[in-house]
Design an enzyme around this catalytic site. Structure first.
Site, PDB file in Angstrom:
ATOM      1  N   ASN A  75      -9.256  38.125  34.753  1.00  0.00           N
ATOM      2  CA  ASN A  75      -8.920  39.535  34.964  1.00  0.00           C
ATOM      3  C   ASN A  75      -7.687  39.879  34.151  1.00  0.00           C
ATOM      4  O   ASN A  75      -6.620  39.299  34.375  1.00  0.00           O
ATOM      5  CB  ASN A  75      -8.662  39.785  36.442  1.00  0.00           C
ATOM      6  N   GLU A 114     -12.547  42.547  33.020  1.00  0.00           N
ATOM      7  CA  GLU A 114     -12.896  41.213  33.505  1.00  0.00           C
ATOM      8  C   GLU A 114     -13.764  40.505  32.473  1.00  0.00           C
ATOM      9  O   GLU A 114     -14.847  40.974  32.135  1.00  0.00           O
ATOM     10  CB  GLU A 114     -13.636  41.302  34.837  1.00  0.00           C
TER      11      GLU A 114
END
Length: 315
Positions: free
Chosen positions: A213, A261
């Site tokens: 992330n 992500e």
């Protein structure tokens, strides 16, 4: 490359590292696209011809952001990345001019006399659409007039590709539609973002597709929400993968700030806190909501295979 932050009024003690004439390419250069590269390249060749150092004068923050045009608060190439590209092109030094209210109100005449002349420019290279001074009243023609023969001015014509002018606006529009082929052609390289890997919800790991992330280091222009085939640079090595940019509608509702992500293929390192640069190679599909986790997992598998195919074509 020496980076020199300066502001108006100019304090020559801050730029005292350099004495003598120089060739300066001047502009905001957001994106450092092919048109910008033409301007910078012309400055480099002129500097070489004259046996002088090459320099760039650019502005931070973006002048249009200071003037209240909010969409310019996000950049195609944030300042640090811009400096890296300048250095890779062989520029000797870069003046980063603080664009604030005092500079915004400066007349074209004072910009020339109190900034350019004081820096000892021998030649100024600019694009055809360069403006400067209060309300952008200064143009390349104005710059020629105000030079009074103290320095030369070279104006670079617009750079066209497939019959259209290359511009930062076109690149921003192409990003918003997922047209990465056009973006890469206009930039002369894939669009990239850099961020730090931070803790997430670890939902990808539970689904069998662990993700990194990214918290972006700068306010980048965000591409269209969706899934992308990517190349990621981690600790100096490059990995292939797939990235979702968006608000994860399967798990959330309402408008949220997009998340970034990345799932990297054949990668199992702990990289929390590490810097990662991601090149967006191909837009695979728009983000959408799935009715079940099984449906989402099946789609992620298809996305991964699609990404591998697109990346193989790009090698």
């Amino acid at each position: 490359m020496k980076i020199v932050p300066i502001a108006y009024p100019l304090n020559m003690d801050e730029v005292g590292f350099f004495e003598g004439k120089q060739v300066v390419a001047i502009g905001d250069f957001d994106g450092v696209h092919l048109g910008h590269q033409e301007v910078i390249g012309r400055a480099l060749s002129t500097a070489e011809k004259l046996g002088l150092p090459s320099a760039i004068m650019t502005f931070h923050p973006h002048p249009r952001a200071v003037m209240g045009q909010g969409k310019y608060e996000a950049a195609l190439t944030p300042l640090e990345r811009k400096m890296e590209i300048f250095e890779s092109m062989g520029v000797n030094h870069a003046y980063v001019v603080t664009f604030d209210a005092s500079l915004m109100r400066l007349s074209p005449e004072l910009f020339v006399s109190d900034m350019l002349e004081k820096l000892g420019v021998e030649s100024v290279i600019c694009g055809f659409d360069f403006t400067f001074g209060f309300q952008g009243k200064g143009t390349p023609d104005t710059l020629c007039e105000l030079s009074h023969g103290k320095f030369s001015v070279e104006v670079v014509r617009p750079f066209h590709m497939n019959g259209e002018k290359v511009s930062s606006t076109r690149i921003r529009e192409a990003l918003q539609t997922g047209d990465l082929d056009s973006v890469a052609h206009l930039l002369g390289r894939p669009y990239s973002i850099t961020g730090t890997v931070v803790d997430g919800e670890k939902r990808g790991r539970q689904l069998g597709f662990p993700t990194a992330n990214l918290q972006l280091d700068e306010p980048y222009v965000s591409p269209s929400n969706g899934v992308y085939a990517i190349k990621a640079t981690v600790r100096g090595a490059t990995y292939l993968g797939v990235m979702n940019i968006g608000v994860k509608p399967t798990f959330t509702t309402g408008e949220l700030k997009p998340s970034y992500e990345a799932h990297l293929f054949d990668f199992a390192q702990d990289i929390y806190g590490e810097k990662v640069t991601v090149e967006l190679i191909s837009f695979l599909r728009a983000e959408r909501k799935f009715s079940s986790l099984d449906e989402l997992v099946a789609q992620i598998k298809r996305d991964s295979e699609h990404a591998k195919q697109k990346l193989a074509e790009n090698l």
